[in-house]
Design a protein around this motif. Structure first.
Motif, short mmCIF file in Angstrom:
data_model
loop_
_atom_site.label_atom_id
_atom_site.label_comp_id
_atom_site.label_asym_id
_atom_site.label_seq_id
_atom_site.Cartn_x
_atom_site.Cartn_y
_atom_site.Cartn_z
N PHE A 218 9.04 8.26 -12.90
CA PHE A 218 8.08 7.20 -12.61
C PHE A 218 8.78 5.85 -12.45
O PHE A 218 8.17 4.80 -12.62
N GLY A 219 10.05 5.90 -12.08
CA GLY A 219 10.85 4.68 -12.01
C GLY A 219 10.42 3.69 -10.93
O GLY A 219 10.82 2.53 -10.97
N ASP A 220 9.65 4.14 -9.96
CA ASP A 220 9.19 3.22 -8.90
C ASP A 220 7.71 2.89 -9.05
O ASP A 220 7.10 2.35 -8.12
N VAL A 221 7.12 3.23 -10.18
CA VAL A 221 5.68 3.01 -10.35
C VAL A 221 5.34 1.54 -10.14
O VAL A 221 6.11 0.64 -10.51
N GLY A 222 4.22 1.29 -9.50
CA GLY A 222 3.81 -0.10 -9.25
C GLY A 222 2.53 -0.12 -8.45
O GLY A 222 2.00 0.93 -8.05
N PHE A 223 2.06 -1.32 -8.19
CA PHE A 223 0.81 -1.52 -7.47
C PHE A 223 1.11 -1.45 -5.98
O PHE A 223 1.97 -2.17 -5.48
N SER A 224 0.39 -0.59 -5.28
CA SER A 224 0.65 -0.46 -3.84
C SER A 224 -0.57 0.15 -3.17
O SER A 224 -1.55 0.51 -3.83
N ALA A 225 -0.49 0.26 -1.85
CA ALA A 225 -1.58 0.91 -1.11
C ALA A 225 -1.48 2.41 -1.34
O ALA A 225 -0.41 3.00 -1.25
N GLN A 226 -2.62 3.03 -1.62
CA GLN A 226 -2.67 4.49 -1.84
C GLN A 226 -2.03 5.24 -0.69
O GLN A 226 -1.27 6.18 -0.89
N VAL A 227 -2.38 4.86 0.52
CA VAL A 227 -1.93 5.63 1.68
C VAL A 227 -0.43 5.45 1.90
O VAL A 227 0.26 6.36 2.36
N ALA A 228 0.10 4.29 1.51
CA ALA A 228 1.54 4.07 1.63
C ALA A 228 2.26 4.98 0.65
O ALA A 228 3.33 5.54 0.93
N ASP A 229 1.65 5.16 -0.52
CA ASP A 229 2.23 6.06 -1.51
C ASP A 229 2.25 7.49 -0.97
O ASP A 229 3.23 8.22 -1.15
N PHE A 230 1.18 7.88 -0.31
CA PHE A 230 1.13 9.22 0.27
C PHE A 230 2.17 9.36 1.39
O PHE A 230 2.78 10.42 1.56
N ALA A 231 2.36 8.29 2.16
CA ALA A 231 3.33 8.33 3.26
C ALA A 231 4.73 8.64 2.75
O ALA A 231 5.52 9.30 3.43
N VAL A 232 5.03 8.19 1.54
CA VAL A 232 6.34 8.45 0.93
C VAL A 232 6.54 9.96 0.79
O VAL A 232 7.58 10.52 1.18
N GLY A 233 5.51 10.64 0.26
CA GLY A 233 5.62 12.08 0.09
C GLY A 233 5.64 12.80 1.43
O GLY A 233 6.40 13.74 1.64
N LEU A 234 4.80 12.31 2.33
CA LEU A 234 4.70 12.95 3.64
C LEU A 234 6.04 12.93 4.38
O LEU A 234 6.44 13.91 5.00
N ALA A 235 6.71 11.79 4.29
CA ALA A 235 8.01 11.68 4.97
C ALA A 235 8.96 12.76 4.44
O ALA A 235 9.68 13.40 5.21
N SER A 236 8.93 12.99 3.15
CA SER A 236 9.86 13.98 2.60
C SER A 236 9.44 15.40 2.95
O SER A 236 10.26 16.28 3.09
N LEU A 237 8.14 15.62 3.11
CA LEU A 237 7.65 16.97 3.41
C LEU A 237 8.03 17.41 4.82
O LEU A 237 8.29 18.59 5.04
N VAL A 238 8.02 16.49 5.76
CA VAL A 238 8.24 16.90 7.16
C VAL A 238 9.70 16.75 7.57
O VAL A 238 10.12 17.35 8.56
N ARG A 239 10.46 15.99 6.79
CA ARG A 239 11.86 15.78 7.09
C ARG A 239 12.62 17.11 7.05
O ARG A 239 12.42 17.91 6.13
N GLY A 240 13.44 17.35 8.06
CA GLY A 240 14.26 18.56 8.05
C GLY A 240 13.56 19.79 8.63
O GLY A 240 14.18 20.83 8.76
N ARG A 241 12.28 19.65 8.99
CA ARG A 241 11.59 20.80 9.59
C ARG A 241 11.92 20.85 11.08
O ARG A 241 12.31 19.84 11.67
N PRO A 242 11.72 21.99 11.70
CA PRO A 242 11.95 22.05 13.15
C PRO A 242 11.06 21.02 13.86
O PRO A 242 9.92 20.78 13.43
N ASN A 243 11.57 20.45 14.93
CA ASN A 243 10.85 19.39 15.65
C ASN A 243 9.39 19.74 15.94
O ASN A 243 8.50 18.91 15.77
N ASP A 244 9.19 20.98 16.39
CA ASP A 244 7.84 21.32 16.83
C ASP A 244 6.92 21.67 15.66
O ASP A 244 5.79 22.07 15.86
#
Ligand code: PMP
Length: 733
Positions: A218-244
């Protein structure tokens, strides 16, 4: 700058042996220490052969208030959603000025691009759950600004100079430009709360089924936009997958998130840009930090390659298209192009578009329709959005029930039954109209009424008014002379002149009818017969003669019901008659398809003696909730009274213009006695931004039938425009 001390202070540099000794000394935990990697701290797994633990030694720049924020956030989550697998804080202490904390050790494996579809969905759902668990959490230190938080994305710009490759540097700058234009100005409007801040695949562990079994760091915990927080996870989920597979994978994770937190339109609009900004932050901060701490390069740069690849893919695809793929609204298609596609895809049997220049609408609210070219049109024509376009009570009722349950009437659920009870209670006392059947359209309601009438009377004949419209199904199209092709005749259907004109001759119609009468259908406001409000005794006589001939009387309220004519909820009530069957439709769900037949139990028993009726969508829970919401809004906003209060002066004002005006409430016909004149008025009003229609046998009657939330100010605009149009056309003549 948001680059505060934690990112600038050098990470601690204890060896594994030293760390094992610290764990034993401070917490009495003796075991093997192995490095888990960390950006700015040191994190080690201590394996003692039993429960073990995770030891975190903070850098010297760490702030005690921030560590308290972390600890409190974790405690809060454990209280609110105890099943969320967050690593709890076991103990804390200090060592040579460093804060040292011992966390619970949780188990699982690391996940990457191989995550399957279920795991993607589950990741999104768990992320949303974590946000929900933190929703009510507050801590004064949460206001911390961290370079990693996407609200400070603009502060990445000076760091981008550390990116050695020029074209890649420009790519980051392009993303930051777009961020500043599109996201930054709207950031303050995004839902915000305390969030984990760095929930991504590196800070979770997964179980055998790919479900999150541990949430750590929880080292980066803080006040932020909910959707921006989700974008963080989303970026890691799709990274490294085949382009299509990137977009598809992202959408599955978004589905998971939305199964618990439906995203708002603005959030969906910005999600793609937030994912891009997160990737830009990863590569930029990495380039900047690796210059300072080359010895930590392996950790710092671990995500660079895949992040660059994804950024370049987004760039090649186009940021706008990425945004649309992730949920942002489609750009509006040019009207002429869309009209061509309509013709090609839907063919010529579909009714034509109204107006030479089609009304190409993209959204609506209340009495206003908004067009693709940015104009605002006053809706004085549509009765379906009876409580106003997109009324929040109805849209929310539909959405809420859609999320909860939508099924069919072979199962038991309350909304359908509640609606049926509300409808029977709305019928005149003593009418005996005590039984309801739910269907999906006015046509279907009339079709079912017809089946009831046939079964109950044994007759096959129908009487309708000369220019009536009752629906589109084969049986009911035969009862709709308005749509009859030239020369069309059915042996079982006879017409009468609309009451209120020369006088309907029921007897002559019955004499002409070659089969026994089953039913007479009447729209009590005679909308397609030119809008008429006949003397009550004429209508009562039609009912009487129908009964005398052995038929049933169907009051078709599909058009004029739901308070339109003012004074009563149902337009037949003004005549003091008691129909045998009442049909409802169009406005019933404010646009959600729902329709009904209300009749006496004994009539339904006659059909039930031989068969049963089931329509898959008829009375489904969502339709029922829409219809209930409409009834509620009509009551709460006193729309029946309102229809009369606005309609009566509107009718008077239109009469001042000269023509014959026939109206009650907000169903008004202006008889111009000339189809050509009526058409020109309709077109001129459209040019002025007001929608009305035409009706009557000769299409010479202006049809004014707005949502019931139409107010005096709208009526004034309408009257002025009609006056101008009539005067202009007369002047030209
Ligand atoms: N009855 C009346 C009086 C109508 O005005 C209409 C529709 N214009 C219908 C029935 C048929 O309703 P739907 O189009 O929903 O089938």
């Amino acid at each position: 700058m948001a680059t505060e001390s934690v990112l600038e202070a050098p990470p601690p540099r204890f060896t594994a042996e030293e760390i094992a000794a610290i764990a034993a000394e401070l917490f009495g935990l003796s075991g093997q220490a192995s490095d888990l990697g960390s950006e700015r701290d040191q994190t080690f797994l201590i394996d003692d052969g039993a429960a073990g633990g995770v030891l975190k030694i903070s850098n010297l720049g760490e702030d005690a208030a921030v560590l308290d924020l972390e600890a409190q956030a974790i405690e809060h989550i454990s209280r609110v959603d105890p099943d969320l697998p967050v690593a709890r804080l076991r103990a804390s202490n200090t060592y040579e000025g460093h804060f040292v904390r011992l966390f619970e050790r949780l188990h699982g494996h690391e996940g990457g691009p191989e995550l399957d579809d279920r795991a993607l969905f589950d990741y999104g759902a768990t992320h949303a759950r974590l946000n929900l668990a933190l929703r009510g959490f507050f801590h004064p230190a949460a206001a911390r600004n961290l370079l990693w938080h996407l609200q400070s994305a603009a502060e990445l710009r000076p760091l981008a100079s550390a990116i050695p490759d020029e074209s890649r540097r420009r790519l980051v700058e392009k993303i930051l430009d777009r961020y500043e234009q599109r996201v930054a100005p709207r950031w303050p409007m995004l839902r915000a709360q305390v969030v984990h801040g760095d929930l991504n695949l590196d800070n979770v562990l997964l179980d055998g089924q790919g479900r999150i079994s541990a949430i750590v760091d929880f080292g980066d915990v803080g006040f932020s936009a909910q959707v921006a927080d989700f974008a963080v996870g989303l970026a890691s989920l799709v990274r490294g997958r085949p382009n299509d597979d990137v977009v598809r994978a992202a959408r599955l994770a978004i589905d998971g998130y939305q199964s618990r937190i439906p995203l708002e339109p603005l959030e969906l609009e910005l999600l793609g840009d937030l994912v891009a900004a997160r990737l830009a932050a990863i590569v930029t901060i990495s380039a900047w930090r690796v210059e300072r701490y080359p010895e930590n390069a392996a950790y710092i740069q671990a995500w660079d390659d895949d992040s660059w690849k994804l950024l370049e893919q987004f760039d090649a695809y186009g940021s706008d298209k990425v945004a649309v793929e992730l949920g942002a609204p489609q750009p509006v298609v040019p009207t002429s192009q869309l009209a061509k596609r309509r013709e090609a895809a839907l063919g010529p049997a579909l009714t034509g578009l109204t107006y030479a220049q089609p009304v190409h609408v993209v959204r609506a609210e209340g009495v206003w329709l908004y067009t693709a070219d940015g104009r605002k049109l006053l809706d004085a024509y549509n009765n379906v959005p009876v409580v106003g376009h997109c009324h929040p009570r109805v849209t929310e009722a539909v959405v809420r029930q859609t999320r909860l349950l939508n099924t069919h009437a072979r199962y038991l659920y309350e909304p359908l039954i509640e609606l049926a009870e509300r409808l029977t209670a709305s019928m005149p006392p003593g009418s005996g109209l005590d039984t309801v059947m739910l269907v999906n359209s006015g046509s279907e309601a009339n079709e079912l009424a017809w089946r009831f009438a046939e079964a109950a009377t044994g007759g096959q004949g129908a009487i309708v008014t000369e220019h009536a419209y009752h629906g589109v199904t084969t049986k009911i199209a035969a009862l709709s002379p308005e749509e009859w092709p030239v020369g069309y005749r059915r042996a079982n259907v006879e017409t009468i002149a609309p009451p209120g004109t020369e006088g309907p001759d029921m007897q002559a119609a019955l004499d002409r009818l070659e089969v026994p009468l089953a039913a007479t259908f009447l729209d009590s406001a005679l909308t397609s017969d030119g809008i008429r409000f006949p003397p009550p005794d004429e209508v009562a006589a039609i009912v009487e003669e129908t009964h005398a001939a052995g038929g049933l009387f169907v009051a078709d309220e599909v058009q004029a019901g739901h308070g339109r004519t003012g004074r009563h909820l149902w337009s037949f009530e003004r005549y003091g008659i008691t129909p045998d069957l009442v049909t409802l439709g169009k406005p019933m769900g404010n646009g959600y398809p729902v329709a009904a037949v209300i009749t006496r139990r004994e009539i339904t028993e006659r059909l039930a003696a031989t068969t049963h009726v089931f329509s898959t969508f008829g009375g489904n829970p969502v339709a029922a909730q829409a219809a209930l919401a409409v009834l509620d809004v009509i009551e709460d906003e006193r729309l029946v009274e309102h229809a009369a209060a606005v309609g009566t002066p509107l009718i008077r004002a239109l009469e001042q213009l000269g023509p014959e005006v026939r109206g009650r409430g907000l169903l008004v016909g202006v008889d111009l006695a000339s189809a050509e004149l009526a058409e020109r008025v309709v077109n001129q009003l459209r040019d002025e931004g007001i929608l009305i229609g035409r009706t009557g046998r000769d299409d010479s009657v202006l049809k004014i039938r707005p949502p019931l939330v139409f107010a005096d100010e709208h009526a004034e605009l309408l009257v002025e425009a009609v006056a101008r149009a009539i005067a202009a056309i007369r002047a030209r003549a």
